[in-house]
Design an enzyme around this catalytic site. Structure first.
Site, PDB file in Angstrom:
ATOM      1  CD  GLU A  43      11.201   1.305  -7.634  1.00  0.00           C
ATOM      2  OE1 GLU A  43      11.941   2.202  -7.186  1.00  0.00           O
ATOM      3  OE2 GLU A  43       9.981   1.449  -7.821  1.00  0.00           O
ATOM      4  CB  THR A  52       4.679   6.646  -0.907  1.00  0.00           C
ATOM      5  OG1 THR A  52       5.146   7.906  -1.398  1.00  0.00           O
ATOM      6  CG2 THR A  52       3.411   6.862  -0.110  1.00  0.00           C
ATOM      7  CB  SER A  57      -0.749   4.881   8.295  1.00  0.00           C
ATOM      8  OG  SER A  57      -0.430   6.248   8.323  1.00  0.00           O
ATOM      9  CB  ILE A  59      -4.602   2.536   8.266  1.00  0.00           C
ATOM     10  CG1 ILE A  59      -3.906   2.713   9.613  1.00  0.00           C
ATOM     11  CG2 ILE A  59      -6.115   2.562   8.444  1.00  0.00           C
ATOM     12  CD1 ILE A  59      -4.101   4.079  10.215  1.00  0.00           C
ATOM     13  CG  HIS A  61      -8.163   4.579   5.371  1.00  0.00           C
ATOM     14  ND1 HIS A  61      -8.174   5.316   6.538  1.00  0.00           N
ATOM     15  CD2 HIS A  61      -6.930   4.735   4.844  1.00  0.00           C
ATOM     16  CE1 HIS A  61      -7.003   5.897   6.701  1.00  0.00           C
ATOM     17  NE2 HIS A  61      -6.224   5.557   5.682  1.00  0.00           N
ATOM     18  CB  VAL A 184      11.527   5.910 -16.805  1.00  0.00           C
ATOM     19  CG1 VAL A 184      10.966   6.491 -18.109  1.00  0.00           C
ATOM     20  CG2 VAL A 184      10.945   4.526 -16.559  1.00  0.00           C
TER      21      VAL A 184
END
Length: 366
Positions: A43, A52, A57, A59, A61, A184
């Site tokens: 990372e 992101t 949100s 949620i 789904h 990377v």
């Protein structure tokens, strides 16, 4: 066997290198760590879930929105099931709120009915068409001109940050290593086979690379000469309200969707807040997380179509998140350019929901 996390030394080699410490990369690492493999997550940021996955949100789904047969349809439904099974054991805050897709007229009710049939084709359980009276009884603050809604009882909410951490911690307990602040810089390919990953902290020999680099996954692919997809950053803006108005909404409220977006929604969070958003704006800069006056005004106008009396005076922050769009479906599977390189790219909504199921698919592919 315990793994490690942080700015430690890179190992000389690993069976599988996962590029990207977002929810998808960490869920993949968690699934791979269940097998007799050395798994390394790289990372570039100082911590997991800084892209992101953080501005998300939250949620889960139900899975009625995606076209049947797509990766999104298959992995959404399976991912929602996995969260229900795994969240408690992994320490992931999850609340089974269900969700409603709200219709305002007869035409939208036809769209909602179509979503129910699509959801049934996708294997979503328990979908029901609710009347106006049922919707108002469940959500008394909703717009009184509602005509009805699609009720999805398997819809839920989580904390996306803690979901990522939950997958990462379990992977580490199983022996995986997560190295942060490590970008990377190259992929070594010999005879069309991945042999190593070059980073700002050194070289790691490997047989397999999983590209879960989110907004930068297209760049990672091109390091191996793979230009089979392109990432288009898509910004979504949000407004978050104080917990003092947490009783405003009981479930996730979607408008009837259009061809571009699921629309501006009103949703509770697992921490007792309420938020509205997001919009969807294609941008060029994968680092542009600025909110805009026009975007926020559009969010408010869209949310008011569902809930006219928004408590705007209790708004505590506005923020924006970026999604890695690469077309209508996820980009999942082996690279056409280099053996051993596998993509988990273009993971936009319902990517958070699909993350643990993507981990299962990576095991199948590898």
């Amino acid at each position: 066997m315990a793994g490690s996390f942080g700015v430690g030394p890179l190992p000389d080699s690993a069976d599988v290198v996962v590029i990207g410490g977002g929810v998808v990369g960490c869920a993949i690492a968690r699934e791979l760590s269940r097998y007799d493999l050395s798994v390394l997550v790289i990372e570039r940021s100082p911590d997991v879930a800084t892209g992101t996955s953080k501005a998300n949100s939250g949620i889960l789904h139900a899975g009625f929105d995606a076209d049947p047969g797509t990766w999104k349809a298959r992995l959404n439904v399976r991912g929602a099931q996995l969260y229900a099974e795994l969240s408690e054991g992994l320490g992931i805050p999850r609340k089974a709120t269900g969700s409603l897709v709200v219709a305002k007229d007869a035409v939208q009710m036809e769209t909602v009915a179509g979503l129910r049939h699509r959801g049934i084709d996708n294997g979503v359980p328990g979908l029901e068409i609710w009347s106006r009276e049922q919707v108002l009884a469940h959500e008394p603050n909703i717009s009184p001109d509602v005509a009805g809604a699609l009720w999805a009882p398997t819809g839920a909410i989580v904390c996306p940050l803690l979901a990522t951490v939950g997958f990462a911690e379990n992977a580490i307990r199983n022996g995986a290593r997560i190295v942060t602040e490590c970008a990377v810089t190259g992929l070594d390919v010999a005879d069309r086979q991945i042999v190593a990953v070059q980073t700002t902290r050194g070289r790691v020999a490997t047989r397999f690379v999983v590209n879960a680099a989110g907004l930068h996954s297209g760049e990672i692919a091109r390091l191996a000469g793979d230009d089979s997809f392109t990432i288009k950053p898509r910004r979504g803006e949000y407004i978050l309200f104080d917990r003092s108005v947490g009783q405003l909404v009981n479930t996730v409220l979607f408008p009837t969707p259009d061809k571009v977006s699921k629309g501006i929604l009103v949703s509770p969070t697992v921490h007792g807040n309420v938020f509205i958003g997001p919009d969807a704006t294609e941008i060029d800069d994968p680092e542009d997380k600025e909110t805009t006056a026009g975007g926020l005004a559009g969010i408010i106008a869209g949310a008011r179509r569902i809930m006219p009396t928004l408590p705007l005076g209790t708004a505590i922050t506005e923020f924006a998140g970026l999604r890695a769009a690469a077309g209508k479906d996820f980009v999942i599977g082996p690279s056409p350019a280099a053996r051993g390189l596998v993509h988990a790219a273009g993971i936009q909504s319902p990517g958070l929901t699909s993350a643990p199921a993507i981990g299962e698919v990576m095991v199948e592919v590898l």
